[in-house]
Design a protein around this motif. Structure first.
Motif, short mmCIF file in Angstrom:
data_model
loop_
_atom_site.label_atom_id
_atom_site.label_comp_id
_atom_site.label_asym_id
_atom_site.label_seq_id
_atom_site.Cartn_x
_atom_site.Cartn_y
_atom_site.Cartn_z
N LEU A 79 0.84 -1.21 0.00
CA LEU A 79 0.00 0.00 0.00
C LEU A 79 0.87 1.26 0.00
O LEU A 79 0.61 2.22 -0.73
CB LEU A 79 -0.92 0.00 1.22
CG LEU A 79 -2.08 -1.00 1.19
CD1 LEU A 79 -2.71 -1.11 2.56
CD2 LEU A 79 -3.11 -0.56 0.15
N GLY A 80 1.91 1.23 0.84
CA GLY A 80 2.78 2.40 0.95
C GLY A 80 3.49 2.68 -0.37
O GLY A 80 3.57 3.84 -0.80
N GLY A 81 4.00 1.63 -1.01
CA GLY A 81 4.69 1.82 -2.30
C GLY A 81 3.75 2.39 -3.34
O GLY A 81 4.10 3.33 -4.06
N VAL A 285 9.37 5.79 -9.41
CA VAL A 285 8.40 4.89 -10.03
C VAL A 285 7.66 5.54 -11.22
O VAL A 285 7.53 4.92 -12.28
CB VAL A 285 7.41 4.33 -8.98
CG1 VAL A 285 6.34 3.49 -9.64
CG2 VAL A 285 8.16 3.51 -7.95
N PRO A 286 7.19 6.79 -11.09
CA PRO A 286 6.53 7.39 -12.26
C PRO A 286 7.44 7.42 -13.49
O PRO A 286 6.99 7.16 -14.61
CB PRO A 286 6.19 8.80 -11.80
CG PRO A 286 6.11 8.71 -10.32
CD PRO A 286 7.10 7.68 -9.92
N HIS A 287 8.72 7.73 -13.28
CA HIS A 287 9.65 7.76 -14.42
C HIS A 287 9.83 6.37 -15.02
O HIS A 287 9.88 6.21 -16.24
CB HIS A 287 11.01 8.31 -13.98
CG HIS A 287 10.99 9.78 -13.77
ND1 HIS A 287 10.69 10.66 -14.78
CD2 HIS A 287 11.20 10.53 -12.67
CE1 HIS A 287 10.73 11.90 -14.30
NE2 HIS A 287 11.03 11.85 -13.03
N LEU A 288 9.93 5.36 -14.15
CA LEU A 288 10.06 3.99 -14.64
C LEU A 288 8.84 3.62 -15.49
O LEU A 288 8.97 3.03 -16.56
CB LEU A 288 10.18 3.02 -13.46
CG LEU A 288 11.54 2.95 -12.80
CD1 LEU A 288 11.48 2.09 -11.55
CD2 LEU A 288 12.58 2.39 -13.77
N LEU A 312 8.00 -2.62 -6.05
CA LEU A 312 9.33 -2.15 -5.67
C LEU A 312 9.45 -1.95 -4.16
O LEU A 312 10.51 -2.22 -3.58
CB LEU A 312 9.67 -0.86 -6.42
CG LEU A 312 9.87 -1.05 -7.93
CD1 LEU A 312 10.26 0.27 -8.59
CD2 LEU A 312 10.95 -2.10 -8.19
N ALA A 313 8.38 -1.48 -3.53
CA ALA A 313 8.42 -1.29 -2.08
C ALA A 313 8.59 -2.64 -1.39
O ALA A 313 9.37 -2.77 -0.44
CB ALA A 313 7.16 -0.59 -1.61
N LEU A 314 7.85 -3.65 -1.88
CA LEU A 314 7.98 -4.99 -1.30
C LEU A 314 9.39 -5.53 -1.49
O LEU A 314 9.98 -6.12 -0.58
CB LEU A 314 6.96 -5.94 -1.95
CG LEU A 314 5.52 -5.84 -1.42
CD1 LEU A 314 4.55 -6.53 -2.36
CD2 LEU A 314 5.44 -6.45 -0.02
N LEU A 315 9.94 -5.32 -2.70
CA LEU A 315 11.30 -5.79 -2.99
C LEU A 315 12.31 -5.11 -2.08
O LEU A 315 13.18 -5.77 -1.49
CB LEU A 315 11.65 -5.49 -4.46
CG LEU A 315 11.35 -6.59 -5.48
CD1 LEU A 315 11.73 -6.12 -6.87
CD2 LEU A 315 12.10 -7.87 -5.11
N LEU A 338 19.76 0.81 -4.34
CA LEU A 338 19.40 -0.06 -5.45
C LEU A 338 18.61 0.68 -6.52
O LEU A 338 18.72 0.38 -7.71
CB LEU A 338 18.58 -1.25 -4.95
CG LEU A 338 19.36 -2.21 -4.07
CD1 LEU A 338 18.45 -3.29 -3.53
CD2 LEU A 338 20.51 -2.84 -4.85
N GLY A 339 17.83 1.63 -6.09
CA GLY A 339 16.94 2.31 -7.04
C GLY A 339 17.65 3.29 -7.94
O GLY A 339 17.34 3.37 -9.14
N VAL A 340 18.61 4.02 -7.39
CA VAL A 340 19.25 5.07 -8.19
C VAL A 340 19.89 4.53 -9.47
O VAL A 340 19.63 5.06 -10.55
CB VAL A 340 20.25 5.88 -7.33
CG1 VAL A 340 21.09 6.79 -8.20
CG2 VAL A 340 19.50 6.69 -6.28
N PRO A 341 20.71 3.48 -9.38
CA PRO A 341 21.33 3.00 -10.63
C PRO A 341 20.28 2.58 -11.67
O PRO A 341 20.45 2.85 -12.86
CB PRO A 341 22.14 1.78 -10.17
CG PRO A 341 22.33 1.94 -8.73
CD PRO A 341 21.17 2.70 -8.22
#
Lengths: 356, 345
Positions: A79-81, A285-288, A312-315, A338-341
């Motif tokens: 939910l948070g993600g 996430v919006p950009h992805l 992604l939040a779960l991961l 992990l997300g930035v790269p």
């Protein structure tokens, strides 16, 4: 309709492809199950499924672990993600700024101030007072954070109703953020080290703190915010053209803006109140989704951002738990490391493709 | 010109309209007053006038983006400024000068945004909506662009798609603010011709503002001429040319409207009269060249009252200068001009 005849040219298909939606849903279910299975204790997937449908597991404690700890945490993460991703998407479109995030209007700073006030200044007597009030004890931090976020939000909304320019609103939001940050710094400066420790623990972010009783507030608030976001997606599309065009397309821009801010702030504020300020997901996430689905259409971006944000939040939470070990890393560290790269790679690839 | 009670077939009409703006805590500034004009279905109207005369203010007022100071704008029979935004959007569409940045959207999806006032709360296009969008894309000649990303389109292509988007709103009135501003000359001609055709074939009223007087004179069915300080003049282009309204409006130093040719003349440093003998294409362009560098050309001994010190004879790919100087012969026009521009005592 006229003397012009329609040619037989092929026209692009608008809207979300069923296959993409199906893929995301399957992905979400998969990650959700994994996050129930992995942690300090590993529970085989077969047992997880059996426990969820009400059967008995190989070990009696496993059902307890899943129902008491892992299920609320996984739900909170999903939910948070979703909330942060959608909230970020709305802010990016409203302010026509790719760097906007859910906290751009100072919502998380407001929440931080609330939490800082409770942890750092009210201190021992205050905590006792809160604990004495029973349910408030459970909600102590969340209530303080929610109150702080709501306070900033009301101020922003009050201004949004008067101010014409969205840019002015953006600058005012940033100023609110600075103001509350300064107040938080002041509180930190005059606090005892152990209290600062617990404040920075909250700042690190975690989905694990959401209890079942908190879920009764968390879940409806997030669902409401997501519902509004889905309804307002049509207006977001018109706002892609800017406010003047949006108005010429029949959008009541001022009203749409209020609803967007309400929805985005409710989402971001709720997550911050219960899980701490979780960065990065809202921007990334919006950009992805824009890159993955090759579109700027919010009828596609809102649902896909929700799903991808949850995944992604779960991961990130799964990795932060460091399966098999007793350590738990700060969530914010994982989302950024992990997300930035990933985002950098996606953005660069997109630019090379000629888009921009 | 004044039409107090308009017939109902006017798409848009103004009644004693005063336009301007109200700075905060100061009295209103009137840009133009007593505007009584109308747009008819099937008509392309061009609003022209010098910078600062209030073209943008008028366009914004007519598009419902700015309130009038006095008077009324009627869309059909309704007061335009009292219509709710969603109703107005079905009857009036705009294309603005501002550059859009919609990110990664296909041209077709951009045009489909024009269906916004018609779609349900989810924004889902019905087969009819898709048909209208496809018709609009076809009407502006943008079918081939449908799959392309808006980011990759040229200025002219993007402008076409934006017009398709406006058409997809199925408006009775289409208002375009300087639609040719960023385009090169062939693209301007193409766009103006397209708009003229669209107005006629779709029987909609199209109003555009432009600095392209030359093109407006050739394509527009009607001109609205807004001089600095008003009043707005309304008429068919030829009328405004021969009654001197155009010349008067654009009167300024160094530029003069040539009522005969329908174009602007530039005054360089005056070089006095010069004779020119020669016919055909070569003669015509030689005359243009001589005018460009500041000569007043007297063709083929035309007006004998003006004494010409020098005459240019145009032959087959050669130019001969005679009179007070010369005779000299030149094989290119460029050489002739270089010679004539030399300062002489």
């Amino acid at each position: 309709m006229s003397i012009l005849t329609l040619s037989n040219a092929s026209w692009p298909q608008l809207g979300l492809r069923r296959l993409a939606l199906l893929g995301l849903i399957i992905g979400l279910l998969g990650v959700f199950m994994l996050s129930l299975a992995f942690g300090s204790v590993q529970i085989p997937l077969g047992n997880v499924v059996r426990i969820l449908v009400g059967g008995t597991a190989d070990r009696a404690t496993w059902a307890d672990i899943i129902f008491k700890f892992r299920l609320p945490k996984a739900l909170a993460a999903a939910l948070g993600g979703a909330a942060l991703a959608v909230s970020g998407l709305q802010m990016q479109t409203l302010f026509r700024n790719p760097l906007a995030d859910p906290f751009i209007l100072g919502v998380s700073s407001g929440a931080s101030l609330g939490v800082a006030l409770v942890i750092l200044s009210v201190g021992a007597t205050g905590s006792l007072l809160l604990a004495g009030l029973g349910v408030l004890g459970d909600f102590g931090l969340a209530a303080a954070a929610g109150l702080g976020a709501a306070l900033v939000l009301s101020a922003v909304l009050l201004i949004a109703r008067r101010v014409q320019s969205t840019v002015t609103l953006l600058i005012l939001g940033l100023m609110f953020g600075y103001l509350t940050s300064a107040l938080v710094s002041l509180l930190v400066y005059f606090s005892l080290p152990e209290r600062i420790q617990s404040f920075s623990l909250w700042s690190a972010g975690s989905f694990g703190g959401v209890t079942w009783s908190q879920m009764r507030v968390f879940l409806p608030a997030i669902l409401l915010g997501l519902l509004v976001a889905n309804v307002i997606a049509k207006s977001l599309n018109a706002l892609l053209l800017g406010e003047t065009y949006a108005h010429s397309l029949g959008v009541n821009v001022r009203r749409a803006r209020i609803w967007i801010i309400l929805s985005a702030s409710l989402l971001a504020g709720t997550v911050t109140a219960f899980c701490g300020p979780i960065g990065f997901l809202g921007v990334a996430v919006p950009h992805l989704c824009r890159s993955l689905f090759n579109t700027a259409d919010h009828r596609i971006l809102v649902p896909t951002s929700m799903l991808l944000g949850a995944i992604l939040a779960l991961l990130a939470d799964l990795i932060a738990q460091m399966p098999g070990s007793q350590y738990v890393l700060p969530l914010n560290v994982i989302t950024s490391l992990l997300g930035v790269p990933v985002v950098v790679w996606v953005i660069l690839r997109q630019r090379k493709g000629g888009g921009g | 010109m004044n039409t107090p009670t308009p017939p109902t077939n006017f798409s848009l009409s103004t009644h004693n309209l005063a336009i301007g703006y109200t700075p905060s805590r100061r009295p209103a500034t009137v840009v133009a007053d007593q505007i009584n004009v109308a747009l008819r279905p099937g008509e392309l109207v061009a609003l022209i006038g010098p910078n600062g005369a209030g073209k943008s203010t008028l366009m914004r007022t007519l598009a419902g983006m700015q309130a009038p100071l006095r008077g009324q704008v009627c869309l059909g029979k309704d007061d335009l400024h009292r219509l709710p935004a969603d109703v107005l959007a079905k009857r009036l569409a705009v294309v603005l000068t501002e550059r859009i940045d919609v990110g990664n959207l296909s041209a077709y999806a951009l045009a489909a945004l024009g269906r916004h006032p018609y779609t349900d709360w989810r924004g889902k296009l019905t087969p009819h909506d898709e048909e209208v969008v496809q018709w609009a894309m076809t009407a502006v000649g943008a079918t081939a662009l449908a799959h392309r990303s808006v980011n990759e389109l040229s200025d002219g292509e993007r402008q076409k798609v934006m017009i398709a988007r406006a058409l997809a709103q199925e408006p009775q009135v289409l208002i375009l603010d300087e639609p040719t501003a960023f385009l090169d000359l062939p693209r301007r001609v193409e766009l103006m011709r397209l708009l003229g055709t669209l107005a006629y074939t779709t029987q909609r009223a199209i109003l555009l503002s432009t600095h392209d007087l030359d093109l407006a004179l050739r394509v527009a069915d009607r001109l609205w001429l807004l001089p600095s300080g008003g009043p707005l003049m309304d008429g068919i282009p030829e009328e405004l040319a021969f009654n001197g309204a155009l010349a008067e409006t654009f009167q300024s130093e160094g530029v003069e409207f040539d009522s005969m040719a329908g174009t602007f003349k530039l005054h360089r440093q005056p070089c006095g009269p010069i004779g020119l003998e020669g016919e055909g294409l070569l003669g015509q362009w030689t005359a243009r060249a001589l005018e460009r560098i500041g000569f007043e050309v007297v063709r083929n001994g035309g007006d004998l009252e003006i004494p010409v010190p020098v005459t240019v004879e145009v032959g087959a790919a050669q130019w001969r200068v005679k009179g007070q100087v010369g005779p000299h012969e030149f094989t290119t026009l460029a050489d002739l001009l270089t010679y004539l521009r030399q300062p002489r005592a």
